[in-house]
Motif scaffolding. Structure first.
Motif, PDB file in Angstrom:
ATOM      1  N   SER A 170      -2.775   3.408   6.434  1.00 29.73           N
ATOM      2  CA  SER A 170      -3.001   3.800   7.737  1.00 29.73           C
ATOM      3  C   SER A 170      -3.949   3.009   8.823  1.00 29.73           C
ATOM      4  O   SER A 170      -3.477   2.892   9.943  1.00 29.73           O
ATOM      5  N   ALA A 171      -4.769   2.295   8.273  1.00 30.81           N
ATOM      6  CA  ALA A 171      -5.479   1.214   8.898  1.00 30.81           C
ATOM      7  C   ALA A 171      -4.608   0.227   9.203  1.00 30.81           C
ATOM      8  O   ALA A 171      -4.767  -0.403  10.489  1.00 30.81           O
TER       9      ALA A 171
ATOM     10  N   THR B  30      -6.069   7.915  -2.214  1.00 30.02           N
ATOM     11  CA  THR B  30      -6.681   8.085  -0.927  1.00 30.02           C
ATOM     12  C   THR B  30      -6.991   6.835  -0.360  1.00 30.02           C
ATOM     13  O   THR B  30      -6.714   6.467   0.457  1.00 30.02           O
ATOM     14  N   HIS B  31      -7.173   5.845  -1.292  1.00 28.67           N
ATOM     15  CA  HIS B  31      -7.569   4.277  -0.812  1.00 28.67           C
ATOM     16  C   HIS B  31      -6.277   3.763  -0.160  1.00 28.67           C
ATOM     17  O   HIS B  31      -6.306   3.164   0.932  1.00 28.67           O
ATOM     18  N   HIS B  32      -5.125   4.013  -0.746  1.00 32.24           N
ATOM     19  CA  HIS B  32      -3.764   3.190  -0.612  1.00 32.24           C
ATOM     20  C   HIS B  32      -3.322   4.036   0.787  1.00 32.24           C
ATOM     21  O   HIS B  32      -2.894   3.240   1.685  1.00 32.24           O
ATOM     22  N   ARG B  33      -3.473   5.441   1.071  1.00 34.54           N
ATOM     23  CA  ARG B  33      -3.168   6.008   2.152  1.00 34.54           C
ATOM     24  C   ARG B  33      -4.049   5.660   3.315  1.00 34.54           C
ATOM     25  O   ARG B  33      -3.574   5.441   4.656  1.00 34.54           O
ATOM     26  N   ASN B  34      -5.281   5.534   3.041  1.00 33.75           N
ATOM     27  CA  ASN B  34      -6.217   4.707   4.126  1.00 33.75           C
ATOM     28  C   ASN B  34      -6.039   3.393   4.525  1.00 33.75           C
ATOM     29  O   ASN B  34      -6.063   3.204   5.613  1.00 33.75           O
ATOM     30  N   ALA B  35      -5.722   2.600   3.549  1.00 28.92           N
ATOM     31  CA  ALA B  35      -5.305   1.214   3.716  1.00 28.92           C
ATOM     32  C   ALA B  35      -3.990   1.208   4.816  1.00 28.92           C
ATOM     33  O   ALA B  35      -3.910   0.400   5.333  1.00 28.92           O
TER      34      ALA B  35
ATOM     35  N   HIS C  98       0.830  -1.248  -0.174  1.00 27.72           N
ATOM     36  CA  HIS C  98       0.042   0.019  -0.001  1.00 27.72           C
ATOM     37  C   HIS C  98       1.005   1.242  -0.217  1.00 27.72           C
ATOM     38  O   HIS C  98       0.604   2.289  -0.714  1.00 27.72           O
TER      39      HIS C  98
ATOM     40  N   ARG D 292      -2.478   1.449  12.318  1.00 25.88           N
ATOM     41  CA  ARG D 292      -3.377   1.412  13.428  1.00 25.88           C
ATOM     42  C   ARG D 292      -3.390   0.061  14.037  1.00 25.88           C
ATOM     43  O   ARG D 292      -3.397   0.020  15.318  1.00 25.88           O
TER      44      ARG D 292
END
Length: 110
Positions: free
Chosen positions: A103-104, A96-101, A59, A107
């Motif tokens: 980050s998840a 946006t998708h890869h940054r969110n993935a 990602h 976390r």
């Protein structure tokens, strides 16, 4: 330490063979891939840590490619066409998708 937890050293080749034989005795057909990977990597925890690290690297790399593509596309377009450009919209959504993935995964791992 943040990030990926340390994993124990890999088993010897003889231990690998013993694990594979035990796994094959429990299944009539080929053993399931997840069970095979978990056996070779000394358990589900190590398999999960390595799989999460691989997904995170993927990602991060794809987000970087989308960021570079977005910047390149923005430079190539006149200012009045950026809002309606379909390709730029697609690249922004991928970023946006890869940054969110990523980050998840960070976390969940920390």
């Amino acid at each position: 330490m943040t990030g990926i937890a340390r994993t124990p050293p890999r088993p010897s080749r003889l231990e690998d063979l013993a694990l594979l034989e035990a796994l094959e005795r429990h299944h009539d057909d080929a053993p399931p891939r997840d069970a095979l990977r978990a056996a070779l990597l000394e358990g589900v925890e190590r398999y999960t840590v390595l799989a999460r690290a691989a997904a995170l690297r993927l990602h991060v790399r794809l987000a970087e490619e989308a960021r570079r593509g977005t910047a390149h596309r923005r430079r190539a377009l006149p200012a009045d066409r950026t809002a309606s450009d379909v390709w730029l919209t697609r690249l922004t959504a991928a970023l946006t998708h890869h940054r969110n993935a990523a980050s998840a995964l960070v976390r969940a791992g920390g």
